[in-house]
Enzyme design. Sequence first.
Site, PDB file in Angstrom:
ATOM      1  N   GLY A 236      38.805 -15.752  48.468  1.00 24.12           N
ATOM      2  CA  GLY A 236      40.137 -16.189  48.064  1.00 24.12           C
ATOM      3  C   GLY A 236      40.767 -15.163  47.154  1.00 24.12           C
ATOM      4  O   GLY A 236      40.492 -13.958  47.251  1.00 24.12           O
ATOM      5  N   SER A 237      41.583 -15.628  46.239  1.00 29.09           N
ATOM      6  CA  SER A 237      42.371 -14.710  45.414  1.00 29.09           C
ATOM      7  C   SER A 237      41.527 -14.128  44.269  1.00 29.09           C
ATOM      8  O   SER A 237      40.514 -14.702  43.855  1.00 29.09           O
ATOM      9  CB  SER A 237      43.580 -15.445  44.845  1.00 29.09           C
ATOM     10  OG  SER A 237      43.141 -16.521  44.041  1.00 29.09           O
ATOM     11  N   VAL A 240      41.297 -16.553  40.971  1.00 36.40           N
ATOM     12  CA  VAL A 240      40.374 -17.686  41.089  1.00 36.40           C
ATOM     13  C   VAL A 240      38.941 -17.166  41.179  1.00 36.40           C
ATOM     14  O   VAL A 240      38.021 -17.700  40.538  1.00 36.40           O
ATOM     15  CB  VAL A 240      40.741 -18.569  42.308  1.00 36.40           C
ATOM     16  CG1 VAL A 240      39.687 -19.636  42.534  1.00 36.40           C
ATOM     17  CG2 VAL A 240      42.107 -19.223  42.109  1.00 36.40           C
ATOM     18  N   GLY A 241      38.750 -16.092  41.922  1.00 37.12           N
ATOM     19  CA  GLY A 241      37.405 -15.527  42.088  1.00 37.12           C
ATOM     20  C   GLY A 241      36.800 -15.100  40.759  1.00 37.12           C
ATOM     21  O   GLY A 241      35.622 -15.346  40.485  1.00 37.12           O
ATOM     22  N   GLU A 258      34.595 -12.539  47.873  1.00 40.87           N
ATOM     23  CA  GLU A 258      35.405 -11.720  48.784  1.00 40.87           C
ATOM     24  C   GLU A 258      36.846 -11.991  48.385  1.00 40.87           C
ATOM     25  O   GLU A 258      37.357 -13.087  48.584  1.00 40.87           O
ATOM     26  CB  GLU A 258      35.179 -12.121  50.240  1.00 40.87           C
ATOM     27  CG  GLU A 258      33.791 -11.810  50.767  1.00 40.87           C
ATOM     28  CD  GLU A 258      33.462 -10.338  50.856  1.00 40.87           C
ATOM     29  OE1 GLU A 258      34.384  -9.504  50.722  1.00 40.87           O
ATOM     30  OE2 GLU A 258      32.281 -10.014  51.041  1.00 40.87           O
ATOM     31  N   GLU A 388      48.967  -6.733  46.157  1.00 42.56           N
ATOM     32  CA  GLU A 388      48.834  -7.330  47.479  1.00 42.56           C
ATOM     33  C   GLU A 388      49.940  -8.355  47.729  1.00 42.56           C
ATOM     34  O   GLU A 388      50.141  -9.262  46.921  1.00 42.56           O
ATOM     35  CB  GLU A 388      47.473  -8.021  47.593  1.00 42.56           C
ATOM     36  CG  GLU A 388      47.210  -8.609  48.963  1.00 42.56           C
ATOM     37  CD  GLU A 388      45.891  -9.357  49.024  1.00 42.56           C
ATOM     38  OE1 GLU A 388      45.613 -10.141  48.091  1.00 42.56           O
ATOM     39  OE2 GLU A 388      45.148  -9.165  49.990  1.00 42.56           O
TER      40      GLU A 388
HETATM   41  P1  NDP Z   1      42.945 -19.144  46.380  1.00 44.65           P
HETATM   42  O1  NDP Z   1      42.064 -18.323  45.529  1.00 44.65           O
HETATM   43  O2  NDP Z   1      44.086 -19.800  45.771  1.00 44.65           O
HETATM   44  O3  NDP Z   1      42.100 -20.326  47.070  1.00 44.65           O
HETATM   45  C1  NDP Z   1      40.861 -20.118  47.687  1.00 44.65           C
HETATM   46  C2  NDP Z   1      40.025 -21.383  47.583  1.00 44.65           C
HETATM   47  O4  NDP Z   1      39.712 -21.629  46.219  1.00 44.65           O
HETATM   48  C3  NDP Z   1      40.748 -22.643  48.071  1.00 44.65           C
HETATM   49  O5  NDP Z   1      39.804 -23.494  48.670  1.00 44.65           O
HETATM   50  C4  NDP Z   1      41.278 -23.242  46.782  1.00 44.65           C
HETATM   51  O6  NDP Z   1      41.561 -24.623  46.863  1.00 44.65           O
HETATM   52  C5  NDP Z   1      40.124 -22.967  45.861  1.00 44.65           C
HETATM   53  N1  NDP Z   1      40.456 -22.990  44.454  1.00 44.65           N
HETATM   54  C6  NDP Z   1      41.686 -22.879  43.869  1.00 44.65           C
HETATM   55  N2  NDP Z   1      41.573 -22.928  42.522  1.00 44.65           N
HETATM   56  C7  NDP Z   1      40.257 -23.075  42.240  1.00 44.65           C
HETATM   57  C8  NDP Z   1      39.503 -23.169  41.042  1.00 44.65           C
HETATM   58  N3  NDP Z   1      40.081 -23.120  39.846  1.00 44.65           N
HETATM   59  N4  NDP Z   1      38.165 -23.305  41.118  1.00 44.65           N
HETATM   60  C9  NDP Z   1      37.543 -23.322  42.317  1.00 44.65           C
HETATM   61  N5  NDP Z   1      38.198 -23.248  43.506  1.00 44.65           N
HETATM   62  C10 NDP Z   1      39.543 -23.109  43.471  1.00 44.65           C
HETATM   63  O7  NDP Z   1      43.333 -18.187  47.582  1.00 44.65           O
HETATM   64  P2  NDP Z   1      44.174 -18.537  48.887  1.00 44.65           P
HETATM   65  O8  NDP Z   1      43.606 -19.720  49.532  1.00 44.65           O
HETATM   66  O9  NDP Z   1      45.595 -18.584  48.533  1.00 44.65           O
HETATM   67  O10 NDP Z   1      43.841 -17.273  49.820  1.00 44.65           O
HETATM   68  C11 NDP Z   1      44.577 -16.086  49.795  1.00 44.65           C
HETATM   69  C12 NDP Z   1      43.820 -15.015  49.030  1.00 44.65           C
HETATM   70  O11 NDP Z   1      42.481 -14.864  49.490  1.00 44.65           O
HETATM   71  C13 NDP Z   1      44.447 -13.662  49.207  1.00 44.65           C
HETATM   72  O12 NDP Z   1      44.598 -13.052  47.959  1.00 44.65           O
HETATM   73  C14 NDP Z   1      43.469 -12.871  50.069  1.00 44.65           C
HETATM   74  O13 NDP Z   1      43.477 -11.509  49.837  1.00 44.65           O
HETATM   75  C15 NDP Z   1      42.174 -13.493  49.741  1.00 44.65           C
HETATM   76  N6  NDP Z   1      41.269 -13.410  50.888  1.00 44.65           N
HETATM   77  C16 NDP Z   1      40.232 -12.515  50.848  1.00 44.65           C
HETATM   78  C17 NDP Z   1      39.384 -12.361  51.911  1.00 44.65           C
HETATM   79  C18 NDP Z   1      38.220 -11.408  51.856  1.00 44.65           C
HETATM   80  O14 NDP Z   1      37.337 -11.460  52.707  1.00 44.65           O
HETATM   81  N7  NDP Z   1      38.147 -10.514  50.888  1.00 44.65           N
HETATM   82  C19 NDP Z   1      39.565 -13.125  53.145  1.00 44.65           C
HETATM   83  C20 NDP Z   1      40.661 -14.048  53.069  1.00 44.65           C
HETATM   84  C21 NDP Z   1      41.472 -14.178  51.969  1.00 44.65           C
HETATM   85  P3  NDP Z   1      43.073 -25.130  47.173  1.00 44.65           P
HETATM   86  O15 NDP Z   1      43.426 -24.588  48.501  1.00 44.65           O
HETATM   87  O16 NDP Z   1      42.918 -26.590  47.134  1.00 44.65           O
HETATM   88  O17 NDP Z   1      43.931 -24.578  46.071  1.00 44.65           O
END
Ligand code: NDP
Length: 491
Positions: A236-237, A240-241, A258, A388
């Site tokens: 994810g982002s 958050v990561g 990732e 990004e």
């Molecule tokens: P987010 O980081 O917002 O969300 C990813 C996941 O984390 C979702 O399931 C989300 O839930 C959950 N989440 C949100 N807040 C928290 C928290 N505080 N604690 C634990 N889990 C949480 O990213 P996006 O979903 O918006 O994805 C887009 C981003 O992911 C882009 O920046 C992209 O570059 C990256 N990405 C990277 C990849 C890689 O392989 N490197 C592949 C794909 C995407 P909820 O949806 O309910 O908010």
Amino acid sequence: MATLPRMTTTAPIGAHLIGGDWSTDAPGGTAVSDNPARPDEPVGEYPLGDAGTAAQAVGAAVEAQAAWRAAGFGFRSRILERAAVLFDERADELALVCTLEEGKTLAESRGEAVLSAETCRYQAGLAKTSTERIFPTGNPGETIRTVRAPLGVVGIITPWNFPILIPVWKIAPALVAGNPVIWKPASNTPLTAVAIAGVFADAGLPAGVLNLVLGPGSVGGALVADERVDGVSFTGSVGVGRGIRDVVTARNGRVQLELGGHNPCIVFPDADLDMAVTAVVGGAMGATGQKCTATRRIIAVGDVHDELVDRLAVAVTALKVGDGQDPATAIGPLVSAGARAEVVEAIDQARAEGAVTVAVTEEVPDGPCYQAPTLFVGGTDLTITREEVFGPVSTVLHVDTEDEAFALANDTEFGLSASVFTNDMWTIDRAVHELRAGLIKVNGPTTGSEIHAPFGGEKNSSGHSAREQGDTAQEFFTRTRTAYIKPGRLP
Ligand code: NDP
């Protein structure tokens, strides 16, 4: 409300899976999953869990842990092989729910389902190869042997942009290594997650081995903070990561990240421009630019610049934007109106900073999530060439020399993927060794990977995380133990 056809799975349309039971408990209320292509046709309702739901799911995983580990790799592999068959059989159904929720084309969604089948098959086969090692020792009769034990209870948190394949990249190797899983999927694609959990449940997973909890990010937060969770794999982002990393490592848990990317594609003067243009447009605009590996910067070296820009402009202008269910569509909508607002803001900022627009796709349907793919020419002072933007936008940058091209490609906080277009063997060798990215393509797009090869990034894209996919996936999901074994009787 639901436009979904009845799925083959025994899973209901919207529900958690906890301890082997489908549950519609909704302590956080209910929510509606939207179709970004047709906002007036929501996909379906689903229950929102809370921290208590997450704790319940962790409890179910803890209870299942010993038996799942003891079941052995043969039993676990057979379940994954059955899941592979179901992913293939249900590829069209899974593709439809993915397209309805995420917006990508049916072909893109179907590709995820088929690669999920392949991932399960590959990981099931891999479990039957030995990962043990034997070392010599100076003590007569003694053997030193390493074994791989399961990591423990595993939390998996996934984004919406590859809502079928990214979860399966993580779930399949976690399960086959003997770990029970709690999975929190993205809120934009909850019903796709239910369908995937249905595949694993129908493949015969024992109760509690895979638990699915639907709900907002705070549910993921509760999972991450739970002391009983030994490791968390997250895509994810960056923000958050990093938060997850801090929480998990503070309690000596293991974390795999990732995150984002800002992936360069360098086009050298000797490049085959037909190949380069196809790869750059596909890499930058495919999946509506919502790939972590998408081509964000196109670095044109020397006098290839003008012809490259002209040809890219023709290709971008002609892209067909539309509903992912229409077979003629090349580029679907963005995942949500909020996601589109962020992309529009970044495009406006780029223009205000002096970016020159060289192409904007001409025909774009009305609707809050549709965004015209846009190509800029500009300099490194543009924010868009550093940060990004998760959408169909890319920028061509011009340099004079190979040295400048490599320096510019590496001038980013990210290091996920990179590509070069050239036939010069020395330049190719230099690219493979000097580009600071986990995935390097030569004469190919920055996007796309094969499920049996390692995947992951460098720098802020993945930190020091173990690679996903391939045989390297097991590094995260297992613990290496070193055993010194000698006879219990003196000779
Ligand atoms: P987010 O980081 O917002 O969300 C990813 C996941 O984390 C979702 O399931 C989300 O839930 C959950 N989440 C949100 N807040 C928290 C928290 N505080 N604690 C634990 N889990 C949480 O990213 P996006 O979903 O918006 O994805 C887009 C981003 O992911 C882009 O920046 C992209 O570059 C990256 N990405 C990277 C990849 C890689 O392989 N490197 C592949 C794909 C995407 P909820 O949806 O309910 O908010």
